[in-house]
Motif scaffolding. Structure first.
Motif, mmCIF file in Angstrom:
data_model
loop_
_atom_site.group_PDB
_atom_site.id
_atom_site.type_symbol
_atom_site.label_atom_id
_atom_site.label_comp_id
_atom_site.label_asym_id
_atom_site.label_seq_id
_atom_site.Cartn_x
_atom_site.Cartn_y
_atom_site.Cartn_z
ATOM 1 N N PHE A 106 0.426 1.241 -2.010
ATOM 2 C CA PHE A 106 0.221 -0.044 -2.673
ATOM 3 C C PHE A 106 0.048 -1.161 -1.650
ATOM 4 C CE2 PHE A 106 1.677 -3.985 -4.592
ATOM 5 C CZ PHE A 106 1.044 -3.977 -5.826
ATOM 6 N N LEU A 107 0.883 -1.154 -0.614
ATOM 7 C CA LEU A 107 0.776 -2.188 0.421
ATOM 8 C C LEU A 107 -0.564 -2.103 1.139
ATOM 9 C CD1 LEU A 107 4.356 -2.074 2.002
ATOM 10 C CD2 LEU A 107 3.430 -3.750 0.392
ATOM 11 N N GLY A 108 -1.012 -0.881 1.427
ATOM 12 C CA GLY A 108 -2.304 -0.723 2.090
ATOM 13 C C GLY A 108 -3.450 -1.233 1.248
ATOM 14 N N ALA A 109 -3.433 -0.932 -0.045
ATOM 15 C CA ALA A 109 -4.497 -1.405 -0.931
ATOM 16 C C ALA A 109 -4.387 -2.907 -1.184
ATOM 17 C CB ALA A 109 -4.441 -0.633 -2.252
ATOM 18 N N TRP A 110 -3.164 -3.418 -1.291
ATOM 19 C CA TRP A 110 -2.973 -4.849 -1.562
ATOM 20 C C TRP A 110 -3.470 -5.713 -0.403
ATOM 21 C CZ3 TRP A 110 -1.149 -7.538 -5.790
ATOM 22 C CH2 TRP A 110 -0.795 -8.862 -5.588
ATOM 23 N N ILE B 296 -13.768 -0.992 -10.296
ATOM 24 C CA ILE B 296 -13.750 0.475 -10.299
ATOM 25 C C ILE B 296 -14.266 1.022 -8.973
ATOM 26 C CG2 ILE B 296 -14.674 2.542 -11.409
ATOM 27 C CD1 ILE B 296 -14.689 1.036 -14.026
ATOM 28 N N GLY B 297 -15.346 0.439 -8.463
ATOM 29 C CA GLY B 297 -15.861 0.869 -7.172
ATOM 30 C C GLY B 297 -14.854 0.664 -6.062
ATOM 31 N N LEU B 298 -14.138 -0.452 -6.108
ATOM 32 C CA LEU B 298 -13.125 -0.728 -5.092
ATOM 33 C C LEU B 298 -11.963 0.264 -5.201
ATOM 34 C CD1 LEU B 298 -13.238 -2.916 -2.950
ATOM 35 C CD2 LEU B 298 -11.744 -4.319 -4.364
ATOM 36 N N ILE B 299 -11.598 0.634 -6.424
ATOM 37 C CA ILE B 299 -10.534 1.623 -6.620
ATOM 38 C C ILE B 299 -10.940 2.973 -6.028
ATOM 39 C CG2 ILE B 299 -9.314 2.961 -8.383
ATOM 40 C CD1 ILE B 299 -9.387 0.411 -10.129
ATOM 41 N N VAL B 300 -12.182 3.369 -6.259
ATOM 42 C CA VAL B 300 -12.661 4.646 -5.712
ATOM 43 C C VAL B 300 -12.595 4.638 -4.189
ATOM 44 C CG1 VAL B 300 -14.699 6.130 -5.486
ATOM 45 C CG2 VAL B 300 -14.129 5.126 -7.710
ATOM 46 N N VAL B 301 -13.017 3.537 -3.581
ATOM 47 C CA VAL B 301 -12.987 3.443 -2.119
ATOM 48 C C VAL B 301 -11.554 3.481 -1.598
ATOM 49 C CG1 VAL B 301 -13.550 1.966 -0.157
ATOM 50 C CG2 VAL B 301 -15.180 2.215 -2.032
ATOM 51 N N TYR B 302 -10.661 2.757 -2.238
ATOM 52 C CA TYR B 302 -9.267 2.740 -1.787
ATOM 53 C C TYR B 302 -8.619 4.109 -1.951
ATOM 54 C CZ TYR B 302 -9.381 -2.356 -1.396
ATOM 55 O OH TYR B 302 -9.663 -3.636 -1.018
ATOM 56 N N CYS B 303 -8.964 4.825 -2.992
ATOM 57 C CA CYS B 303 -8.418 6.172 -3.172
ATOM 58 C C CYS B 303 -8.850 7.105 -2.046
ATOM 59 C CB CYS B 303 -8.867 6.753 -4.509
ATOM 60 S SG CYS B 303 -8.049 6.031 -5.948
ATOM 61 N N SER B 304 -10.014 6.845 -1.455
ATOM 62 C CA SER B 304 -10.519 7.726 -0.403
ATOM 63 C C SER B 304 -9.657 7.692 0.847
ATOM 64 C CB SER B 304 -11.964 7.346 -0.048
ATOM 65 O OG SER B 304 -12.017 6.064 0.578
ATOM 66 N N PHE B 305 -8.947 6.597 1.108
ATOM 67 C CA PHE B 305 -8.063 6.587 2.276
ATOM 68 C C PHE B 305 -6.584 6.595 1.885
ATOM 69 C CE2 PHE B 305 -9.073 2.052 1.574
ATOM 70 C CZ PHE B 305 -7.810 1.495 1.475
ATOM 71 N N THR C 30 -2.695 -0.972 -8.061
ATOM 72 C CA THR C 30 -1.930 -0.113 -8.960
ATOM 73 C C THR C 30 -2.723 1.127 -9.364
ATOM 74 O OG1 THR C 30 -0.742 -2.042 -9.823
ATOM 75 C CG2 THR C 30 -0.682 -0.034 -11.141
ATOM 76 N N CYS C 31 -3.976 0.936 -9.730
ATOM 77 C CA CYS C 31 -4.805 2.078 -10.133
ATOM 78 C C CYS C 31 -5.062 3.019 -8.960
ATOM 79 C CB CYS C 31 -6.128 1.584 -10.719
ATOM 80 S SG CYS C 31 -5.965 0.700 -12.283
ATOM 81 N N SER C 32 -5.286 2.458 -7.776
ATOM 82 C CA SER C 32 -5.510 3.303 -6.597
ATOM 83 C C SER C 32 -4.295 4.155 -6.299
ATOM 84 C CB SER C 32 -5.849 2.426 -5.388
ATOM 85 O OG SER C 32 -7.001 1.651 -5.618
ATOM 86 N N VAL C 33 -3.108 3.565 -6.388
ATOM 87 C CA VAL C 33 -1.882 4.310 -6.119
ATOM 88 C C VAL C 33 -1.642 5.372 -7.182
ATOM 89 C CG1 VAL C 33 0.630 4.096 -6.028
ATOM 90 C CG2 VAL C 33 -0.795 2.499 -4.771
ATOM 91 N N ALA C 34 -1.894 5.051 -8.448
ATOM 92 C CA ALA C 34 -1.686 6.030 -9.516
ATOM 93 C C ALA C 34 -2.573 7.259 -9.324
ATOM 94 C CB ALA C 34 -1.957 5.380 -10.870
ATOM 95 N N VAL C 35 -3.855 7.035 -9.038
ATOM 96 C CA VAL C 35 -4.771 8.157 -8.826
ATOM 97 C C VAL C 35 -4.393 8.928 -7.568
ATOM 98 C CG1 VAL C 35 -7.170 8.786 -8.394
ATOM 99 C CG2 VAL C 35 -6.640 7.014 -10.067
ATOM 100 N N SER C 36 -4.069 8.212 -6.502
ATOM 101 C CA SER C 36 -3.733 8.870 -5.233
ATOM 102 C C SER C 36 -2.452 9.688 -5.343
ATOM 103 C CB SER C 36 -3.596 7.826 -4.130
ATOM 104 O OG SER C 36 -4.817 7.144 -3.925
#
Length: 282
Positions: free
Chosen positions: A210-214, A146-155, A85-91
């Motif tokens: 979301f599906l990609g990060a999940w 938080i580190g995982l969110i940053v990495v997921y946001c990168s792609f 959820t956080c990765s998608v919101a930032v992205s």
């Protein structure tokens, strides 16, 4: 002619039945395994439906002790939801601004910048995991959501930018010009005109991100090591070896892991379809 039409319909229905069996067969078998007692799972011949179905595994995952295997799986589900959820919101926030700039603004090296972002999206994870690991270690973000969110946001961000830029280009620019004449700034026109019209595209991009990060497994496996940060794909793999193997509990965890994306896709199906096709009929 009528016989040909009847044969065609029969063939289409047969293909539909085969497709449904291929798509839903594994998921149905997962549900059956999750409610089957352990003895029936190992019995020969196999049962198509359990003789004594049970929901004990779901009860253990949803309300069991936090220190148990099922409790660790529940924590992993929550971690996956927070990270995705956080990765998608930032992205979405960053990608929407970048996509609008690509679709509407003219600046030097625009094409090169977009290609560079897409190259980072297409880079194999194996080539990036070592520098990412060293960077997160230096920042103290290893085994951290938080580190995982940053990495997921990168792609996720480059993918969202690429998808939304095509969608923004399909929207009539005259609406923004009318808003600018009425006194809106460019950001005001984006907020009041473009984003409401681009809601299907935003929902499509958000859901796919979301599906990609999940479902992401590789980075989560390398960058997390404790139940405080592990996601559901990693938690499901640890039933073999670390814990006593319970096929039914693994199946129940798989069903719970599959439910959020499926439910979101069913609820937002109309927006997903229109969002993915609008850019193609510009």
């Amino acid at each position: 002619m009528n016989r040909q039409g009847t044969g065609y319909r029969i063939g289409m229905y047969a293909c539909g039945v085969v497709l449904l069996a291929v798509v839903f067969g594994p998921f149905l078998s997962l549900i059956v395994a999750s409610i089957s007692p352990q003895g029936e799972l190992l019995a020969l011949p196999m049962h198509l439906w359990p003789q004594h179905p049970t929901l004990e595994r779901y009860q253990a995952i949803l309300g069991g002790d936090a220190g148990s295997v099922a409790g660790a799986l529940r924590a992993a589900v929550l971690n996956s939801f927070v990270v995705a959820t956080c990765s998608v919101a930032v992205s979405l926030a960053c990608g929407a601004l970048g996509a609008y700039a690509v679709a509407r603004l003219r600046f030097r090296f625009k094409r090169g910048a977009v290609l560079m972002l897409l190259v980072t999206y297409m880079m194999p994870p194996l080539a990036l995991v070592i520098p990412i690991y060293l960077a997160l270690s230096a920042l103290g973000l290893l085994d951290n959501k938080i580190g995982l969110i940053v990495v997921y946001c990168s792609f996720t961000t480059p993918f969202v930018l690429w998808l939304l830029s095509s969608y923004f280009q399909s929207l009539p620019v005259e609406l923004e010009e009318a808003a600018r004449i009425d006194g809106c700034s460019r950001l005001g026109a984006l907020w009041r005109v473009v984003l409401p019209l681009a809601r299907p595209g935003l929902i499509s991009a958000g859901l796919l991100g979301f599906l990609g990060a999940w479902d992401e497994f590789f980075y989560a496996l390398i960058l997390t090591s404790s139940p405080a940060a592990k996601t559901i794909p990693v938690a499901l793999t640890e039933f073999t070896g670390r814990y006593s193997l319970d096929f039914g509990l693994m199946a129940a965890g798989g069903v719970i892991a599959a439910l959020p994306p499926v439910l979101i896709a069913l609820v937002l199906q109309r927006y997903i379809t229109s969002g993915l096709t609008a850019g193609a009929i510009k």
